[in-house]
Design an enzyme around this catalytic site. Structure first.
Site, mmCIF file in Angstrom:
data_model
loop_
_atom_site.group_PDB
_atom_site.id
_atom_site.type_symbol
_atom_site.label_atom_id
_atom_site.label_comp_id
_atom_site.label_asym_id
_atom_site.label_seq_id
_atom_site.Cartn_x
_atom_site.Cartn_y
_atom_site.Cartn_z
ATOM 1 C CG ASP A 83 -12.647 -1.647 -0.909
ATOM 2 O OD1 ASP A 83 -12.202 -2.785 -1.148
ATOM 3 O OD2 ASP A 83 -12.176 -0.608 -1.403
ATOM 4 C CG ASP B 126 -2.030 -1.003 1.148
ATOM 5 O OD1 ASP B 126 -2.155 -1.665 0.099
ATOM 6 O OD2 ASP B 126 -2.781 -1.139 2.130
#
Length: 244
Positions: A131, A8
């Site tokens: 998500d 990330d």
């Protein structure tokens, strides 16, 4: 089942967030390229990369870091990239730069026609990132929770040519509380697409549970790899043994 080690990106560094909170970022490696090379040496087939700044801004913000990851990973490792990719042209640009699969998240909710067009233009190269917080889809870097049911959204793209759905349980992400096997399995059973689990994968037992649940195509792990709870080579050997 494929294991996707995660990188990330925030401000050019390799970080992990807690439940998607940009103010709760822990820097694990200042060099994403070095991290990618480490994953490659351990035998990773794929690396899952997210441009966190881009997810919030709606455009790529860590392009140089992504390019460095692609170069460091080498020809044998495929890169899966999400975060701030909001158009077919943007998908094309990243594929041209060496990304193997592009993830579309926010546009899957707000502009689903872009997903369909991208899948038509680039078969097998587009995944949808879903998500969810409490079963409802979150967008714009998880800053906004919609009333859209996660499974219903996945079903919308069953015939679009989507390569996979990456299902993230936001409440588990980065919290080291274990993966939500039940919700991931339920989506895999309900949707005729490969489902990749994300959020909360914190041990070999989590990977074993996902594997034993059946029907789950892959799992993404980040923090557990960085803090040593999961050894990448050991985890991949475990999955290979179970598939043999």
């Amino acid at each position: 089942m494929i294991l996707y080690p995660a990188i990330d990106l925030k401000d050019g560094q390799c970080v992990r967030l807690l439940r998607g909170d940009m103010d709760a970022a822990t820097v694990f490696n200042a060099s994403p390229a070095d991290q990618a090379a480490s994953f490659a040496r351990a035998g990773a087939d794929w690396i899952h990369v997210v441009d966190l700044n881009g997810a919030f801004s709606g455009q790529s913000e860590n392009g140089d870091a992504v390019s460095a990851i692609i170069a460091a990973a080498g020809d044998k490792v495929k890169i899966q990239l999400g975060g701030g990719i909001r158009s077919v042209d943007h998908v094309a640009a990243w594929l041209d730069r060496g990304v193997s699969r592009v993830i579309l998240g926010t546009v899957a909710v707000k502009q689903p026609d872009i997903v369909t067009a991208a899948c038509t233009a680039f078969p097998g190269k587009v995944a949808v990132g879903i998500d969810a917080r409490g079963g409802k889809v979150a967008v714009e870097g998880w800053a906004e929770t919609t009333e859209q049911d996660a499974t219903d959204l996945a079903k919308r793209f069953e015939d679009a040519g989507v390569a996979a759905v990456i299902y993230t349980d936001i409440d588990r992400d980065g919290a080291m509380q274990g993966v939500n096997v039940q919700a991931t399995k339920a989506m895999a059973d309900a949707v005729a697409l490969p489902i990749i689990a994300s959020g909360g994968v914190s041990s070999l037992d989590d990977l074993r549970a996902l594997k034993e649940a059946g029907g789950i195509a892959g799992a993404i792990s980040g923090r557990a790899l960085y803090d040593g709870r999961i050894d990448l080579a050991e985890a991949m050997a475990l999955l290979a043994e179970e598939e043999a």
